[in-house]
Structures are given as structure tokens and as C-alpha cells.
Scaffold this active site. Structure first.
Site, short mmCIF file in Angstrom:
data_model
loop_
_atom_site.label_atom_id
_atom_site.label_comp_id
_atom_site.label_asym_id
_atom_site.label_seq_id
_atom_site.Cartn_x
_atom_site.Cartn_y
_atom_site.Cartn_z
CG HIS A 273 -1.60 1.31 1.34
ND1 HIS A 273 -1.16 2.72 1.61
CD2 HIS A 273 -2.95 1.95 1.34
CE1 HIS A 273 -2.05 3.91 1.37
NE2 HIS A 273 -3.39 3.20 1.30
CB CYS A 274 3.10 2.23 2.18
SG CYS A 274 2.67 2.35 3.45
CB ILE A 275 6.71 2.24 -1.83
CG1 ILE A 275 7.46 1.84 -0.62
CG2 ILE A 275 7.54 3.18 -2.72
CD1 ILE A 275 8.54 0.23 -0.60
#
Length: 440
Positions: A273-275
């Protein structure tokens, strides 16, 4: 005794109920951690199947053992529900809902907005609300706070509001929810004091910061740092490959420098989800202030182009053997975005498979952690994992390694596959080389 002092006393005595909204890779570990240190926890999720599985003592996340869920359910300290009208029950509400991008790469805050509206509908005096979903600086103040104050309650006096960015790393055996330091920012000093008191009961190190915006920006910085550096090595991989230089050899040599260098590694694209997502929240918000975040945009362009680069390497390798991609049988190894997890969020493997289908290849996959491909937001591929045997591997024109799970039988694959395209350097790292192993 003031309200804030009384609330801190209730936290210390475990006379305090914690609610967690969103029971995914962030929310469920948080539920378990608070429950295991003695709090009563209510979990909220819109997925009725997940709620039933949890209340039956099961787990749908590989690195979260069902025994941990069973222990809390059996002790009466955890219950999951789809009923958002029960948001009045917990003393603290921690929001862990998704924050995806739209198809135009703008922030999609609908889950935060809907949750904030649901919390506002039942908000009562002395409740603490903490947002953990990664988002752009200002979301807590601009999106959540007005909704919570709309019915007349005042932040820092009647209720408390904070932001604490999630830092989960699925499958990381070295750090978990309890040991990853927790950054916390409050809307007012009392908001910060109450939130840090609560988190300190479950997390070994709490790091208070001056505002919710600083806390929001902290997570964005962490993800931008990784995205930009991964883009750098992905770009170098392409450049060095054309020069006949192996980028993995270069990184290993550079790692020997004891200062001024941290290794990052190339791959087939970004996942999780993050990068792949969070840096674009900052680029969107920065435009409001007339700032062009060129490094972030360029990094996103490079990283999002890596699946196409890997497919081109596969096409070139097939072409060298007199075969076209169209009509070829291709086995993709790994559908999870990360080694040794079952997390397929934003996985480049799914994008690669979908593109291979569109180009006319006959595609299968194998992943010991994902027996069947889940339907996710962008990709709906109906396939089951192939068992790796000598005979099954010999059926494919090419094997494409996307995720380097340790459970893959690399010796068997190397011995049986006629062509291996390796985007993770997994075979060369095991000294499994040969003319049929092609880096990507």
C-alpha cells in the site's frame, strides 16, 4: 481530578475500551496488541466474512496466527462487528482504513470520510479518535476534525483527536506492532497527551511530535525516501544492463562502504500500500501550494514502468529462442508483492500477469502463500496456484520470477525450466546460473 487525568487513570487500569476501524494488515495486528496487553477491543469492518472469521477465532492474514485471535475471543477481550452504530461504545477509536488513489492518481479519501462521518454520528464526550491511515499533511485537520465538530463538540475539550501513522511491515520477523516506534501528533496538547498515554501501554517506544501535520508528513517522508531510492536503482539497472554490468554486483560492492550509503534493490515494480501510492498524496497536496514535486513524479514514472521493462526482457529472451510472446506458455513465480508474505496489494505480479494476458500469452502462476489469486481493486484474475514439479515446469516456454519467496524450490526450477527470466537476482544469488537464466 480533570477529565484528562481520569482518562489516563482508566487507561492504566485497563478500564478503557479500544475500537479499531478497518481490520486489515494494519488494524488486525493493532487489535491483537491492545487485547494482549489487557484492553477490551472492538473491531469494526464492512466485510461480514472477515468479521465472522474473527469471531470464530480465525485469521485471514498469514503472519497473524489464528491462535492469537482465539485467545482474545475466548477471554472475552475481542469482538468484531459490522455495526458502525456501536462506535459509541469504545473510549478510543483508531481508524485504519484504506487510502488508495483514483485512476487519475489523486487521493481517494472516501473511506476516511465515510468513517469520520460514522464516528461523528455517535461521538460522545471524552472519546479519543486517532487516524492511522497514511495520507497527505492536513487530512486530520481539514477532513476529519470538521466532521467531528459539526455536532457541537469541541476538540481538546469534549473529545480528543490525533494522528499516528501506521508502520506495519508484513512478514518482518525483526519488528512487529509492539517494537516499531510509534509517532503520534495531537490536535491539542491534551489530545497528544491522551493518545501517547494510550499507545505507550501497547508500544515500546512512542515518539510525540508537535502536530498532526508533522506526524502525517513523517510517514510521507519515509515512503518518498524509499520510492525515490528504489527508482534510482531501477534506472541504474536498465543503464548498467545495456553496458554489460550487473547492478547486483555493483550494489554488493557499494554496500561495503561503512558510511554515506544505504543499499536499495531493483525489482519488477513496487507493491504494497505504501510506496506505490502514498508519495502521490504529497504531490497532490503540494500542488495546492504551488510546489512541483519533480523527484517524486520522476520516481513514480520510473517505478511504474518496471513491469513493462520486465515483460520486454521476457519478450526478448523468448525472441532469442525463436518464439513470440503471443501463444507462449508463461509461468509467473510469485503473486505477493513481497517475499514470504500473502500480501498482494498493488503487486507488480498482478499487473504483469494481466499485461501478459493482453499480449496473448497463456499465463499461470505459482505462489506458496497465495493458493488462489484474490480479487483486488485493480485486478480480477481468476487463477489457482500451480504446484511446481519437474513435469509441470517443463510445460512452460518461460518461467518469470517476480517474487523471490524462500519456499520456492529453486534447484528444481533451475533444473526443469527451459527459460528463466529472473527479476530479483534470486537464481544468481544461489549460484544457479546458465544460458537459460536471464536477468530482468
Amino acid at each position: 481530578m480533570s477529565d484528562i487525568a481520569l482518562l489516563k487513570t482508566r487507561i492504566a487500569r485497563r478500564e478503557y475500551t479500544v475500537g479499531v476501524v478497518g481490520l486489515g494488515y494494519v488494524g488486525l495486528p493493532l487489535v491483537l496488541r491492545f487485547g494482549e496487553v489487557g484492553f477490551r477491543v472492538i473491531g469494526f469492518d464492512v466485510d461480514g466474512a472477515k468479521v465472522k472469521q474473527l469471531n470464530d477465532g480465525g485469521s485471514y492474514i498469514q503472519h497473524v496466527p489464528a491462535t492469537r485471535v482465539q485467545a482474545l475471543v475466548g477471554a472475552g477481550r475481542f469482538q468484531a462487528t459490522t455495526d458502525l452504530d456501536r462506535l459509541a461504545e469504545p473510549d478510543a477509536i483508531i481508524i485504519c482504513v484504506p487510502t488508495p488513489l483514483t485512476q487519475h492518481r489523486d487521493p481517494d479519501l472516501r473511506y476516511i470520510e465515510k468513517t469520520a462521518d460514522a464516528v461523528a454520528a455517535t461521538l460522545r464526550r471524552n472519546q479519543l479518535v486517532c487516524l492511522e491511515s497514511t495520507t497527505y499533511p492536513g487530512t486530520t485537520d481539514e477532513i476529519v476534525l470538521p466532521r467531528l465538530e459539526a455536532r457541537g463538540l469541541r476538540v481538546g475539550e469534549d473529545f480528543f483527536l490525533a494522528f499516528s501513522p501506521e508502520r506495519e511491515d508484513p512478514g518482518n520477523a525483526q519488528f512487529d506492532t509492539a517494537t516499531i516506534p510509534k509517532v503520534v501528533g495531537g490536535t491539542t496538547p491534551d489530545c497528544l497527551a491522551l493518545a501517547t498515554t494510550l499507545y505507550a501501554e501497547a508500544i515500546k517506544q512512542v515518539v510525540p511530535v508537535s502536530s498532526t501535520r508533522v506526524a502525517e508528513a513523517t510517514k510521507i517522508l519515509e515512503n518518498v525516501y524509499r520510492a525515490v531510492n528504489i527508482a534510482l536503482v531501477n534506472e541504474l539497472k536498465i543503464a548498467f544492463e545495456r553496458m554489460g554490468i550487473n547492478v547486483w554486483d555493483v550494489i554488493e560492492a557499494a554496500k561495503t562502504k561503512p558510511f554515506g550509503f544505504q543499499p536499495f534493490y531493483p525489482g519488477p515494480g513496487l507493491g504494497g500500500h505504501c510506496i506505490p501510492i502514498d508519495p502521490f498524496y504529497l504531490t497532490w497536496k503540494a500542488r495546492e501550494y504551488g510546489v512541483a514535486t519533480r523527484f517524486i513524479e520522476l520516481a513514480g514514472e520510473i517505478n511504474s514502468g518496471m513491469p513493462a521493462y520486465v515483460i520486454q526482457r521476457l519478450m526478448d529472451a523468448l525472441n532469442d529462442r525463436g518464439k513470440a510472446l503471443k501463444g507462449s506458455r508463461v509461468l509467473v513465480l510469485g503473486a505477493a508483492y513481497k517475499r514470504d508474505t500473502d500480501d498482494s496489494r498493488e503487486s507488480p505480479g498482478l499487473e504483469i500477469m494481466e499485461d501478459l494476458f493482453h499480449k496473448g500469452a497463456k499465463v499461470d502462476y505459482s505462489d506458496p502463500h497465495l493458493p488462489r489469486l484474490p480479487y483486488v481493486r485493480k485486478h480480477k484474475i481468476d487463477l489457482a496456484s500451480v504446484t511446481l514439479t519437474e513435469s509441470s515446469l517443463r510445460q512452460y516456454d518461460a518461467v518469470l520470477l517476480v517474487t523471490d519467496h524462500t519456499r520456492f524450490p529453486y534447484d528444481l526450477i533451475h533444473r526443469s525450466a527451459s527459460l528463466i527470466v529472473d527479476s530479483r537476482n534470486a537464481f544468481r544469488a544461489r549460484n544457479l546460473i546458465g544460458p537459460h537464466v536471464v536477468p530482468a
